[in-house]
Enzyme design. Structure first.
Site, PDB file in Angstrom:
ATOM      1  N   GLY A 143      48.639  47.155  41.885  1.00  0.00           N
ATOM      2  CA  GLY A 143      48.145  46.129  42.782  1.00  0.00           C
ATOM      3  C   GLY A 143      47.979  46.682  44.191  1.00  0.00           C
ATOM      4  CB  CYS A 144      45.548  45.919  46.853  1.00  0.00           C
ATOM      5  SG  CYS A 144      45.502  44.108  46.801  1.00  0.00           S
ATOM      6  CE1 TYR A 145      48.428  41.830  51.266  1.00  0.00           C
ATOM      7  CE2 TYR A 145      48.046  40.405  49.366  1.00  0.00           C
ATOM      8  CZ  TYR A 145      47.884  40.677  50.718  1.00  0.00           C
ATOM      9  OH  TYR A 145      47.201  39.791  51.519  1.00  0.00           O
TER      10      TYR A 145
END
Length: 346
Positions: A149-151
């Site tokens: 995931g990006c976060y």
């Protein structure tokens, strides 16, 4: 030449994969699928590709895709992705999955946070997390890779080495993150309309965002120690990028000063990423523009307090949410899977 399929081709991450493949010396896009736009040229969906790609969208058929591709980048939503990944893997296609369907380590954890019954539960906890900085050996031989995931990327990368070395308290970690609007996807939603986001910044999903458990799960897996993370995401009026400001309490020894603690934390991060081409521990304060449209990560550490009484440590980490937070990370994973240099095409 590595033949690449795009599964679910209409979103921003799919466009970013296509853009990167145009410059990749050893890979090419050969297949693109869509459930709603089959038959259309991919360049009609993404005008950026006009004159650069002649791939047309086709319906999903795992057997046919296996004839045309060596690896599939699956850009489908959670829940919908797992079944497609299962069919592709059964057909002999290696898969890099952009959804959260295989990131977490347990079925109950996944089903609690995503609210769906997992269609391939026996693979939960048995799919490698696509962060080559920690899992390259497993990625190299994997049939399925869970793209991060990006976060979580912006939090796991600075936190995991510090937890692993016992340099920070594990029950008092605050991750405050700001993301560009592209992180919400390409579909029209009230909260991401121009008039809603322009000249505004807003927190959302406080203590309830699905990426919080992913951060905790992966730091635990990498460092071997459970952690508690309070994660607050914010939407900011920019196209792309993530800036995470992370607040931790250093574990202190007799004689520690603010300067020595800052050096200790920075040195630990430098050791962890020595030789890693995309991760940079810097002296300046990172900004999203410093890493825009790249696979690079920049992070730095500052310690508060008086010279002889160290307080909290503040870690700042910047990535591009569509690049290292999604599509260029997938290209990096593909490179590792097929024995290429990690930096190829990046």
């Amino acid at each position: 030449m590595i033949r690449v399929a795009l599964i679910g081709s209409t979103g921003y991450t799919a466009l970013e994969v296509a853009r990167l493949l145009l410059a990749h010396p050893q890979a090419e896009l050969t297949v693109a699928t869509s459930r709603s736009d089959e038959g259309k040229p991919l360049a009609e969906i993404h005008p950026f590709l006009t004159g650069r790609s002649n791939v047309a969208l086709q319906p999903f058929d795992a057997a046919k895709i296996a004839e045309q591709a060596d690896v599939a980048m699956c850009c489908l939503p959670h829940g919908a992705s797992a079944q497609s990944v299962r069919e592709l893997a059964a057909a002999g296609v290696r898969v890099i999955d952009f959804s959260a369907d295989f990131r977490l380590s347990s079925v109950p954890l996944y089903e609690h946070w995503y609210g769906v019954t997992h269609p391939w539960p026996e693979r939960i906890g048995n799919v490698v997390y696509g962060m080559p900085e920690f899992f390259a050996d497993q990625i190299a031989t994997a049939d399925v890779v869970a793209n991060p995931g990006c976060y979580p990327t912006s939090a796991i990368m600075p936190l995991a080495p510090l937890v692993r070395e016992g340099l920070i308290e594990t029950n008092d970690i605050i991750v405050d993150s700001k993301s560009g609007v592209s992180g919400a996807g390409r579909s029209a939603k009230l909260g991401t309309l121009y008039c809603e986001t322009n000249e505004s910044i807003a927190a959302y999903a406080i203590a309830a965002h699905r990426h919080g458990p992913e951060m905790e799960d992966l730091v635990h897996r990498i460092a071997g120690t459970p952690v508690e993370i309070l994660f607050t995401p914010h939407l900011t009026p920019m196209d792309r990028g993530i800036l995470s400001t992370i607040y931790v309490r250093p574990t202190l020894s007799v004689g520690d000063t603010t300067e020595s603690v800052q050096s200790k934390l920075s040195d630990a991060l430098r050791r962890a990423y020595e030789g890693q081409p995309f991760v940079h521990v810097v002296d300046h304060l990172p900004a999203t523009k410093h890493v825009k449209m790249t696979n690079h990560v920049q992070m730095t550490v500052r310690v508060s307090g008086e010279p002889t009484t160290p307080g909290r440590a503040v870690i700042v980490c910047a990535i591009d949410n569509l690049s290292k937070g999604a599509s260029s990370a997938a290209i990096q994973n593909m490179n590792v899977m097929f024995g290429l240099d990690e930096t190829s095409g990046l």
